[in-house]
Design an enzyme around this catalytic site. Structure first.
Site, PDB file in Angstrom:
ATOM      1  N   ARG A   2       0.832  -1.204   0.000  1.00  0.00           N
ATOM      2  CA  ARG A   2       0.000   0.000   0.000  1.00  0.00           C
ATOM      3  C   ARG A   2       0.871   1.260   0.000  1.00  0.00           C
ATOM      4  NH1 ARG A   2      -2.555   2.610   4.389  1.00  0.00           N
ATOM      5  NH2 ARG A   2      -2.202   0.769   5.710  1.00  0.00           N
ATOM      6  N   TYR A  42     -15.196  14.145 -17.050  1.00  0.00           N
ATOM      7  CA  TYR A  42     -15.580  12.743 -16.971  1.00  0.00           C
ATOM      8  C   TYR A  42     -16.658  12.626 -15.891  1.00  0.00           C
ATOM      9  CZ  TYR A  42     -15.100   7.728 -16.033  1.00  0.00           C
ATOM     10  OH  TYR A  42     -15.347   6.393 -15.835  1.00  0.00           O
ATOM     11  N   ASP A  98      -6.456  16.685 -16.005  1.00  0.00           N
ATOM     12  CA  ASP A  98      -6.666  15.296 -16.421  1.00  0.00           C
ATOM     13  C   ASP A  98      -6.242  15.195 -17.881  1.00  0.00           C
ATOM     14  OD1 ASP A  98      -7.611  12.835 -17.223  1.00  0.00           O
ATOM     15  OD2 ASP A  98      -9.524  12.995 -16.176  1.00  0.00           O
ATOM     16  N   LYS A 158      -6.352   3.586 -19.921  1.00  0.00           N
ATOM     17  CA  LYS A 158      -6.558   3.947 -21.317  1.00  0.00           C
ATOM     18  C   LYS A 158      -5.262   3.770 -22.121  1.00  0.00           C
ATOM     19  CE  LYS A 158     -10.698   5.198 -19.846  1.00  0.00           C
ATOM     20  NZ  LYS A 158     -10.660   5.236 -18.385  1.00  0.00           N
TER      21      LYS A 158
END
Length: 395
Positions: free
Chosen positions: A58, A111, A183, A208
């Site tokens: 983590r 988005y 972004d 993506k």
């Protein structure tokens, strides 16, 4: 293309920009949640070193380090942080930088999950948000308040492909002591590098282009060291962790990023020009077209125009739905930037999160289609779309 302040060209950077202490050509996958310390002193050092890659996954992982090294160089930042999804990157970065009483300026078009973060989540914690038309630099400047701490940008915007003038907004933000996040998912770092245009933090859905094969979900945050430490601290609390296997797949995808995006750029521009003159298409939105209202801005801040084309089919919702169903080569699925083409009926996809009035406000008509162009031969794509378009019209 040689990146600013980087001795390696992009193609070489993607292959050799990561560092590792192993001797294998293909790096190993450190599929371990935790790592052994040699003694109590070593454990104390591991536990108290931010982003230690051999303490607890983590906090970090050796495979994360290799991927982050490439991504930071791609975007021209000091460091990069990986997350389990693109929204993990966006939410973590935003929540690390704002507190109750702060104000955020964001775009009216983001988005849809980003929009939810601003509309539904931040207000619950005392953070106010003003949404502004992204093409209007003056309106964004006018929206700034004394308590504005952050400006959130996305360009090109999903799914309308409107652009934000990154340099202009970065200048306004710096004059007012405000941080900026961009972004960069729809562009990819091959086509656009917001940090070199003055943006503080760059985020991606690495699901993506960066992964490129529709087989992982991942996110990335690129920024300077100081912001990176602050965001990493929030990251360990929220726990949007990228698995070692997905990090390894992301690294493998990055090796071919430049050649994939180059071909995608070529295909998408050719297809957009072809659609623009097709008799069964009402309109086409693509930054690479001279008809795009912000084409000059696109040429100024982008070196290529990406995979995503938005277009309106002649007719209404029913004809568009029939067209999408008739397409064979492009898969009827969400996401973008991968090796194969994807196609969605935008109004159908967004109907679950936006009502008709909201879709009108967002300029999403019922006959709107979003296509992510892949690596197929352009003539095959054209033939398939032409057949689907003709079958969609009333006989």
């Amino acid at each position: 293309m040689r990146e600013p302040n980087n001795p390696l060209h992009l193609d070489t950077l993607l292959l050799h920009g990561d560092v590792g202490d192993d001797v294998s050509i293909v790096p190993p996958i450190y599929y371990s949640a935790t790592f052994r310390a040699e003694d109590a002193s070593a454990f104390a050092e591991m536990a108290n070193t931010p982003r230690h890659s051999r303490y607890y996954t983590r906090y970090g992982n050796p495979v994360h380090d290799r991927v982050a090294a490439i991504l930071a160089q791609l975007e021209g930042t000091d460091t990069a942080l990986l997350t389990g999804a693109g929204m993990g990157a966006i939410s973590t970065a935003v929540l690390a930088l704002v507190s109750a009483g702060d104000h955020v300026v964001a775009q009216t078009r983001h988005y849809m999950s980003t929009t939810k973060l601003f509309d539904e989540v931040l207000p619950r914690f005392g953070v106010t948000v003003t949404l502004v038309e992204q093409t209007n630099v003056e309106a964004i400047a006018a929206a700034i308040q004394d308590n504005t701490r952050l400006i959130m940008l996305e360009t090109p915007a999903n799914p309308t492909l409107q652009l934000t003038d990154l340099s202009a907004i970065a200048d306004i933000a710096k004059q007012n002591g405000i941080l900026t996040i961009a972004d960069n998912t729809l562009a990819s770092p091959v086509n656009q590098q917001p940090h070199h245009l003055g943006i503080d933090i760059v985020v991606h859905s690495a699901t993506k282009y960066l992964g490129g094969h529709h087989d992982i979900t991942a996110g990335v945050i690129c920024c300077n060291h100081e912001l990176g430490e602050k965001i990493w601290s929030m990251h360990t609390t929220l726990g949007s962790v990228l698995s070692p296997m997905d990090a390894w797949l992301l690294l493998r995808g990055l090796r071919t990023l430049s050649v994939r995006v180059e071909r995608i750029n070529q295909n998408a521009l050719a297809l957009a020009n072809w659609l623009a003159v097709h008799p069964l298409i009402e309109s086409v939105y693509y930054p690479g077209l001279t008809s795009h209202p912000q084409h000059e801005l696109a040429k100024r801040q982008m070196s290529g125009f990406g995979a995503v084309i938005a277009f309106a089919v002649k007719g209404g919702y029913q004809e568009t739905s029939q067209f999408v169903s008739n397409v064979k080569l492009a898969t009827h699925a969400v996401s973008l930037g991968g090796v194969d083409s994807l196609l969605v009926h935008t109004a159908a996809m967004w109907s679950g999160t936006m009502n008709e009035e909201q879709m009108k406000a967002a300029n999403i008509p019922p006959n709107f289609v979003r296509m992510s162009v892949g690596l197929e031969h352009i003539q095959d794509l054209q033939a398939d779309l032409d057949r689907a378009l003709r079958l969609s019209q009333p006989q």
